[in-house]
Enzyme design. Structure first.
Site, PDB file in Angstrom:
ATOM      1  N   ASP A   1      36.490  32.920  25.624  1.00 50.12           N
ATOM      2  CA  ASP A   1      37.288  31.878  26.282  1.00 50.12           C
ATOM      3  C   ASP A   1      38.565  31.523  25.515  1.00 50.12           C
ATOM      4  O   ASP A   1      39.588  31.218  26.122  1.00 50.12           O
ATOM      5  CB  ASP A   1      36.448  30.643  26.584  1.00 50.12           C
TER       6      ASP A   1
ATOM      7  N   THR B   1      31.885  39.064  24.880  1.00 48.29           N
ATOM      8  CA  THR B   1      31.305  38.227  23.825  1.00 48.29           C
ATOM      9  C   THR B   1      29.789  38.354  23.883  1.00 48.29           C
ATOM     10  O   THR B   1      29.219  38.398  24.978  1.00 48.29           O
ATOM     11  CB  THR B   1      31.697  36.738  23.956  1.00 48.29           C
ATOM     12  N   ILE B   2      29.151  38.416  22.735  1.00 47.28           N
ATOM     13  CA  ILE B   2      27.684  38.551  22.743  1.00 47.28           C
ATOM     14  C   ILE B   2      27.009  37.263  23.226  1.00 47.28           C
ATOM     15  O   ILE B   2      25.852  37.281  23.589  1.00 47.28           O
ATOM     16  CB  ILE B   2      27.130  38.924  21.347  1.00 47.28           C
ATOM     17  N   ASP B   3      27.761  36.147  23.232  1.00 43.64           N
ATOM     18  CA  ASP B   3      27.138  34.851  23.493  1.00 43.64           C
ATOM     19  C   ASP B   3      26.821  34.577  24.967  1.00 43.64           C
ATOM     20  O   ASP B   3      26.058  33.666  25.271  1.00 43.64           O
ATOM     21  CB  ASP B   3      28.035  33.720  22.968  1.00 43.64           C
TER      22      ASP B   3
ATOM     23  N   ALA C   1       7.924  34.871  22.426  1.00 40.75           N
ATOM     24  CA  ALA C   1       7.950  33.836  21.389  1.00 40.75           C
ATOM     25  C   ALA C   1       7.123  32.629  21.835  1.00 40.75           C
ATOM     26  O   ALA C   1       7.117  32.286  23.016  1.00 40.75           O
ATOM     27  CB  ALA C   1       9.390  33.411  21.110  1.00 40.75           C
TER      28      ALA C   1
ATOM     29  N   ARG D   1      41.818  36.709  14.753  1.00 44.35           N
ATOM     30  CA  ARG D   1      42.125  35.376  15.273  1.00 44.35           C
ATOM     31  C   ARG D   1      43.542  35.071  14.831  1.00 44.35           C
ATOM     32  O   ARG D   1      43.969  35.485  13.759  1.00 44.35           O
ATOM     33  CB  ARG D   1      41.114  34.355  14.766  1.00 44.35           C
TER      34      ARG D   1
ATOM     35  N   ASP E   1      28.606  33.118  27.058  1.00 39.78           N
ATOM     36  CA  ASP E   1      28.889  31.692  27.274  1.00 39.78           C
ATOM     37  C   ASP E   1      30.142  31.440  28.117  1.00 39.78           C
ATOM     38  O   ASP E   1      30.769  30.392  27.998  1.00 39.78           O
ATOM     39  CB  ASP E   1      29.028  30.986  25.913  1.00 39.78           C
TER      40      ASP E   1
ATOM     41  N   GLY F   1      35.855  37.218  18.733  1.00 41.64           N
ATOM     42  CA  GLY F   1      34.727  37.935  18.115  1.00 41.64           C
ATOM     43  C   GLY F   1      34.536  39.310  18.734  1.00 41.64           C
ATOM     44  O   GLY F   1      34.734  39.480  19.926  1.00 41.64           O
TER      45      GLY F   1
ATOM     46  N   ARG G   1      26.468  30.894  19.382  1.00 38.74           N
ATOM     47  CA  ARG G   1      27.353  29.717  19.253  1.00 38.74           C
ATOM     48  C   ARG G   1      26.690  28.509  19.913  1.00 38.74           C
ATOM     49  O   ARG G   1      25.552  28.195  19.592  1.00 38.74           O
ATOM     50  CB  ARG G   1      28.731  30.006  19.838  1.00 38.74           C
TER      51      ARG G   1
HETATM   52  P1  ADP Z   1      37.084  34.012  21.610  1.00 38.77           P
HETATM   53  O1  ADP Z   1      38.103  34.688  22.457  1.00 38.77           O
HETATM   54  O2  ADP Z   1      35.981  34.942  21.205  1.00 38.77           O
HETATM   55  O3  ADP Z   1      36.614  32.725  22.224  1.00 38.77           O
HETATM   56  P2  ADP Z   1      38.754  32.473  19.721  1.00 38.77           P
HETATM   57  O4  ADP Z   1      38.406  31.175  20.326  1.00 38.77           O
HETATM   58  O5  ADP Z   1      38.784  32.592  18.254  1.00 38.77           O
HETATM   59  O6  ADP Z   1      37.782  33.659  20.209  1.00 38.77           O
HETATM   60  O7  ADP Z   1      40.192  32.890  20.295  1.00 38.77           O
HETATM   61  C1  ADP Z   1      40.767  34.112  19.949  1.00 38.77           C
HETATM   62  C2  ADP Z   1      42.272  33.985  19.860  1.00 38.77           C
HETATM   63  O8  ADP Z   1      42.814  33.609  21.135  1.00 38.77           O
HETATM   64  C3  ADP Z   1      42.784  32.921  18.908  1.00 38.77           C
HETATM   65  O9  ADP Z   1      42.780  33.305  17.573  1.00 38.77           O
HETATM   66  C4  ADP Z   1      44.207  32.725  19.415  1.00 38.77           C
HETATM   67  O10 ADP Z   1      45.053  33.773  18.969  1.00 38.77           O
HETATM   68  C5  ADP Z   1      44.015  32.883  20.938  1.00 38.77           C
HETATM   69  N1  ADP Z   1      43.943  31.541  21.546  1.00 38.77           N
HETATM   70  C6  ADP Z   1      42.910  30.670  21.503  1.00 38.77           C
HETATM   71  N2  ADP Z   1      43.218  29.509  22.114  1.00 38.77           N
HETATM   72  C7  ADP Z   1      44.496  29.638  22.544  1.00 38.77           C
HETATM   73  C8  ADP Z   1      45.408  28.777  23.230  1.00 38.77           C
HETATM   74  N3  ADP Z   1      45.066  27.535  23.626  1.00 38.77           N
HETATM   75  N4  ADP Z   1      46.643  29.258  23.512  1.00 38.77           N
HETATM   76  C9  ADP Z   1      46.998  30.500  23.139  1.00 38.77           C
HETATM   77  N5  ADP Z   1      46.191  31.343  22.472  1.00 38.77           N
HETATM   78  C10 ADP Z   1      44.963  30.937  22.170  1.00 38.77           C
END
Ligand code: ADP
Length: 319
Positions: A103, A125-127, A186, A72, A129, A11, A171
């Site tokens: 993550d 990430t804005i979350d 609030a 993604r 988390d 995100g 999230r």
């Molecule tokens: P965020 O980084 O915000 O948590 P996502 O969970 O959608 O967002 O992960 C972003 C991208 O990171 C995924 O689309 C994928 O390309 C990569 N990714 C996520 N999990 C794995 C994994 N277990 N191994 C390799 N790449 C990963």
């Protein structure tokens, strides 16, 4: 170490541009060639590389989103995808990679590190988390965006003596709801980390009306459930006009706050320093206002907990 690359993944978050700028500028300052990879890991697999110079990051520190764009990429989660990505980075002589994201993105960064391409994560990430860091890039801006929106809704709530249920992002984490809820005063904050009973929520609302409050604002974290369901419960138990606003992507965009710009600049620069020190598989983290390097592995295995002291305080201050 001669060449490094930077990408944003998952995100988008306001402040990512300031982080990209810091990676590029500190990298060049330290004598490295710096490449940007567009559209996250999918751009890596498509070899969407662009050489960055000092000017390619000019005029972006104040802009939300990410100039490198984000995506993604399911293919990157597979053995073949990871193998292909590693080979591309090797062939292009990339000695280190900075991954700005959440993550999920760090899982990709760690997988690359384990295949011999040093990677460092910057939490964006804005979350808020991500375990191991007190703050992530984008969180402060999202909270401020939420506050501005709620302040406006409050004008209507006061004028019409209405109850408003406002859903904020996050999230599975309640951090945005907690910080924004405390900041707007609030009446009730609902977060996934604290169980609630609708009876108690209604009871508190009734008490506040009884002592003369002209409006009520409930802030609900998206991880709790649908604001519309909660509003329907309140309506059916009280008969009050109860309105719902889902703030949605309004929270995510816009110019980053000073906190996010400073944090992103510090974290982006440190990511380059870590790579130059020969460190990899690390995430840049903020702990008690100092930057530290934590193992990506630990950051991903741990569980994030918001500051529940804020929850208790918000309840006391909104009696
Ligand atoms: P965020 O980084 O915000 O948590 P996502 O969970 O959608 O967002 O992960 C972003 C991208 O990171 C995924 O689309 C994928 O390309 C990569 N990714 C996520 N999990 C794995 C994994 N277990 N191994 C390799 N790449 C990963």
């Amino acid at each position: 170490m001669k060449r490094i690359a930077v990408l944003t993944s998952g995100g988008d978050a306001p402040g990512m541009n300031a982080a990209i700028r810091a990676v590029v500028r500190n990298g060049i300052y330290r004598g490295l060639k710096v490449y940007g990879i567009r559209k996250g890991f999918s751009g890596l697999l498509n070899e969407d590389f662009v050489e960055m110079d000092l000017r390619s990051v000019a005029d972006i520190i104040h802009r939300g989103g990410t100039i490198l764009q984000t995506a993604r990429c399911e293919e990157f989660k597979t053995e073949e995808g990871l193998h292909k990505g590693t080979e591309i980075l090797r062939r292009r002589g990339i000695d280190g990679l900075v991954v700005i994201g959440g993550d999920g993105s760090f899982r990709g960064a760690l997988a690359l590190t384990r295949r011999g391409v040093p990677a460092v994560g910057v939490p964006g990430t804005i979350d808020n988390d991500i375990p191991g860091t007190d703050l992530t890039i984008g969180f402060d801006t999202a909270v401020n965006n939420a506050i501005q929106a709620v302040d406006k809704i409050r004008d209507t709530a006061t004028s019409h003596e209405r109850t408003f249920v406002i859903e904020v992002m996050g999230r599975r984490a309640g951090d945005i709801a907690l910080a924004a809820g405390l900041a707007v005063g609030a009446e009730t904050i609902l977060i996934p980390e604290e169980p609630y009973s609708i009876d108690e929520v209604v009871d508190r609302l009734k008490k506040s009306v009884a002592r003369g409050k002209r409006h009520s604002i409930l802030l609900v974290a998206e991880g709790v459930g649908q604001a519309t369901d909660i509003a329907a419960e309140i309506r059916s138990r009280t008969g009050w006009e109860t309105r719902v606003t889902v703030l949605g992507h309004l929270q995510r965009g816009g110019s980053p706050t000073a906190v996010d710009r400073v944090l992103a600049s510090r974290m982006g620069a440190m990511a380059v320093d870590l790579l130059l020190e020969g460190q990899s598989g690390k995430m840049v983290a903020l702990q008690r206002n100092a930057l530290v390097a934590v193992d990506l592995d630990e950051a991903m295995k741990g569980t994030h907990r918001p500051d529940l002291g804020l929850y208790t305080l918000a309840r006391i201050l909104s009696i």
